[in-house]
Design a protein around this motif. Structure first.
Motif, short mmCIF file in Angstrom:
data_model
loop_
_atom_site.label_atom_id
_atom_site.label_comp_id
_atom_site.label_asym_id
_atom_site.label_seq_id
_atom_site.Cartn_x
_atom_site.Cartn_y
_atom_site.Cartn_z
N PRO A 1 36.71 28.36 52.94
CA PRO A 1 38.16 28.19 52.88
C PRO A 1 38.64 27.46 51.63
O PRO A 1 39.65 27.84 51.03
CB PRO A 1 38.48 27.40 54.15
N LYS B 1 33.08 32.39 49.83
CA LYS B 1 34.12 32.69 50.81
C LYS B 1 34.54 31.49 51.65
O LYS B 1 35.25 31.65 52.63
CB LYS B 1 33.65 33.78 51.76
N THR C 1 43.05 38.24 50.11
CA THR C 1 41.71 38.55 50.57
C THR C 1 41.64 40.02 50.95
O THR C 1 42.66 40.70 51.07
CB THR C 1 41.32 37.70 51.79
N ASP D 1 37.16 27.39 48.75
CA ASP D 1 36.96 28.30 47.62
C ASP D 1 38.05 29.37 47.58
O ASP D 1 38.53 29.74 46.51
CB ASP D 1 35.58 28.96 47.70
N VAL D 2 38.44 29.87 48.74
CA VAL D 2 39.49 30.89 48.80
C VAL D 2 40.79 30.32 48.24
O VAL D 2 41.50 30.99 47.48
CB VAL D 2 39.68 31.43 50.23
N GLU D 3 41.11 29.08 48.59
CA GLU D 3 42.33 28.46 48.05
C GLU D 3 42.23 28.27 46.55
O GLU D 3 43.21 28.47 45.83
CB GLU D 3 42.60 27.12 48.76
N GLN E 1 40.51 30.15 44.55
CA GLN E 1 40.62 31.51 44.00
C GLN E 1 42.09 31.94 43.95
O GLN E 1 42.54 32.54 42.97
CB GLN E 1 39.81 32.49 44.86
N ARG E 2 42.83 31.62 44.99
CA ARG E 2 44.27 31.96 45.01
C ARG E 2 45.03 31.26 43.89
O ARG E 2 45.93 31.83 43.29
CB ARG E 2 44.89 31.58 46.36
N ASP F 1 34.88 42.04 49.25
CA ASP F 1 35.22 41.02 50.23
C ASP F 1 35.46 39.70 49.51
O ASP F 1 34.79 38.70 49.75
CB ASP F 1 34.11 40.90 51.27
N LEU F 2 36.40 39.71 48.57
CA LEU F 2 36.74 38.57 47.73
C LEU F 2 38.26 38.48 47.62
O LEU F 2 38.98 39.36 48.10
CB LEU F 2 36.17 38.77 46.33
N VAL F 3 38.74 37.46 46.96
CA VAL F 3 40.17 37.36 46.66
C VAL F 3 40.44 38.25 45.45
O VAL F 3 39.80 38.10 44.41
CB VAL F 3 40.60 35.91 46.40
#
Length: 139
Positions: free
Chosen positions: A31, A29, A71, A33-35, A37-38, A64-66
């Motif tokens: 930041p 999770k 999210t 990694d979230v990008e 994932q997107r 609680d993932l993308v």
């Protein structure tokens, strides 16, 4: 936790998903990694099915993932959390935090801002109060 463990039963269309073999990436999770994932979601051939599947889930069923490029908080908020929303009463654009949380509905938020909701409730209270005092004087 891998993506497959997080989402539970895997639908057949998920075999074609871009994230299918990237469980470790989608379990983080941070930041950055979230990008990442997107970016994976943006190029996914089944993103529309994924988003439709996420829309049918209850709030407690979303991982609680993308998922489908959003999210969990963004899915629950009905879009990007920081995106302004227009109040149906006053017509002003306000942040999503200015709208009352609702358990029902697509977005999980009221269509009227907190200010308009409070004004409406005060007016209804005054109307009931006036009605009860006029009943008492005419009887």
């Amino acid at each position: 936790m891998t993506l497959l463990v997080a989402i539970g039963t895997v639908p057949a269309w998920h075999r074609d998903a871009a994230c299918g073999d990237l469980g470790k990436l989608f379990a983080r999770k941070a930041p950055n990694d979230v990008e990442a994932q997107r970016k994976v979601c943006a190029a996914c051939p089944v993103r529309g099915r994924c988003r439709a599947d996420a829309a049918t889930k209850r709030k407690d069923q979303l991982p609680d993932l993308v998922v489908a490029g959003l999210t969990r908080a963004e899915h629950l908020g009905g879009g990007l959390v920081d995106a302004p929303r227009e109040c149906t009463k006053c017509g002003k654009k306000k942040p999503l935090t200015e709208f009352v949380s609702k358990k029902r509905g697509k977005t999980g938020r009221s269509s009227m801002c907190k200010t308009c909701t409070n004004a409406r409730q005060r007016a209804a209270y005054q109307a009931r109060k006036t009605k009860s005092t006029t009943k008492g004087t005419t009887a």
